[in-house]
Design a protein around this motif. Structure first.
Motif, PDB file in Angstrom:
ATOM      1  N   ALA A 188      14.567   5.974 -48.967  1.00  0.00           N
ATOM      2  CA  ALA A 188      14.786   6.471 -50.323  1.00  0.00           C
ATOM      3  C   ALA A 188      15.369   5.370 -51.200  1.00  0.00           C
ATOM      4  N   ARG A 199      15.462  14.526 -53.408  1.00  0.00           N
ATOM      5  CA  ARG A 199      14.169  14.482 -54.093  1.00  0.00           C
ATOM      6  C   ARG A 199      13.241  13.427 -53.504  1.00  0.00           C
ATOM      7  N   TYR A 200      13.830  12.367 -52.968  1.00  0.00           N
ATOM      8  CA  TYR A 200      13.019  11.290 -52.387  1.00  0.00           C
ATOM      9  C   TYR A 200      12.897  11.413 -50.871  1.00  0.00           C
ATOM     10  N   ALA A 201      13.115  12.593 -50.339  1.00  0.00           N
ATOM     11  CA  ALA A 201      13.009  12.778 -48.891  1.00  0.00           C
ATOM     12  C   ALA A 201      11.602  12.487 -48.390  1.00  0.00           C
ATOM     13  N   PHE A 202      10.593  12.680 -49.233  1.00  0.00           N
ATOM     14  CA  PHE A 202       9.218  12.416 -48.815  1.00  0.00           C
ATOM     15  C   PHE A 202       9.008  10.945 -48.466  1.00  0.00           C
ATOM     16  N   MET A 203       9.835  10.052 -49.037  1.00  0.00           N
ATOM     17  CA  MET A 203       9.676   8.630 -48.744  1.00  0.00           C
ATOM     18  C   MET A 203      10.082   8.307 -47.314  1.00  0.00           C
ATOM     19  N   ASP A 204      11.002   9.081 -46.746  1.00  0.00           N
ATOM     20  CA  ASP A 204      11.367   8.882 -45.344  1.00  0.00           C
ATOM     21  C   ASP A 204      10.209   9.256 -44.429  1.00  0.00           C
ATOM     22  N   ARG A 205       9.474  10.286 -44.807  1.00  0.00           N
ATOM     23  CA  ARG A 205       8.336  10.698 -43.991  1.00  0.00           C
ATOM     24  C   ARG A 205       7.175   9.715 -44.103  1.00  0.00           C
ATOM     25  N   ALA A 206       7.001   9.137 -45.278  1.00  0.00           N
ATOM     26  CA  ALA A 206       5.884   8.220 -45.489  1.00  0.00           C
ATOM     27  C   ALA A 206       6.231   6.772 -45.163  1.00  0.00           C
TER      28      ALA A 206
END
Length: 261
Positions: A188, A199-206
């Motif tokens: 993030a 809100r930027y949790a998706f960046m950890d997955r990607a």
């Protein structure tokens, strides 16, 4: 970095760990360490620094210690009891006595990180392991910290000397320590609030898939190698040799039959 500056930076880092970004880092490091130490076996293990996490929680060694590099006059509820206080450049352990040493953000706040790592190599047994946690300069957080030096608004503790993962690998190689595993996380951006980090949790997955080398935090696991040592297997019994069998020698003498006696 001198000793006084090192102490000040560690105090600042302890305060930073209580912020939302600090909690974000602690959560990732705790989960990663639980997986890394679960299958490391032996008798003696020590965590040096950062009592806000339990690096040895998932490890099953019978003797475990939590050491720190400064006194804690007042401990918060998230911190565990420190067994001993020590200097990272002069560890109070015998040579070849530790099976596992964990260094969560110790080298980057040490007055002499090279000597601290040499001390770890000294106290580890042959095939002993070390796990090093650090901030990655080649990340969004590293870029934010670099701009903070120009603007005066720092995101991470100002006095820390953040060491890149390739540099750590080079130091370990010079000490005959082979790197076995590496992990990066916390992708993030450098946000200060829990709301924006979520809100930027998706960046950890990607991040682990699309930009794996740009995580804000890394972990390096290495094994102490000792030249000239090798594992010795069981002494297999060899079958006794069969009794020797006599073999007649060939008579190479050639007689003459020319009619003369």
């Amino acid at each position: 970095m001198d000793s006084a500056t090192s102490d000040e930076s560690i105090i600042a880092f302890d305060k930073w760990l209580e912020t939302p970004p600090g909690a974000y880092v602690r959560a990732w490091e705790q989960a990663c360490l639980d997986k890394m130490v679960a299958d490391i076996f032996g008798f003696n293990a020590v965590q040096i620094g950062m009592p806000q996490i339990d690096a040895l929680a998932a490890n099953r060694m019978p003797h475990q210690w939590l050491a720190d590099i400064r006194l804690h006059p007042r401990q918060s509820g998230s911190e565990r009891a420190v067994a001993l206080t020590l200097d990272s450049v002069e560890l109070p352990f015998a040579s070849n006595s530790m099976d596992l040493v964990v260094l969560p953000h110790v080298l980057e706040f040490s007055a002499d990180p090279h000597q601290a790592l040499r001390e770890v190599e000294r106290v580890l047994i042959p095939e002993g392991q070390v796990i090093i946690c650090g901030f990655n300069p080649a990340s969004l957080w590293g870029l934010r910290q670099l701009t903070g030096r120009l603007t005066g608004s720092h995101y991470l503790p100002r006095a820390g000397e953040f060491i890149s993962m390739p540099r750590i690998k080079d130091w370990l190689k010079l000490l005959n320590m082979g790197v076995s595993h590496t992990h990066l996380g916390c992708y993030a951006p450098a946000c200060r609030t829990e709301r924006w980090l979520a809100r930027y949790a998706f960046m950890d997955r990607a991040g682990t898939k699309y930009w794996p080398y740009f995580g804000a935090v890394y972990m390096v696991q290495a094994i102490k190698r000792v030249k000239g040592m090798r594992l010795i297997g069981p002494a297999w019994k060899q079958k006794p040799a069969a009794a020797p069998v006599a073999v007649p020698a060939t008579n190479k003498h050639k007689e003459s039959f020319d009619g003369k006696s």
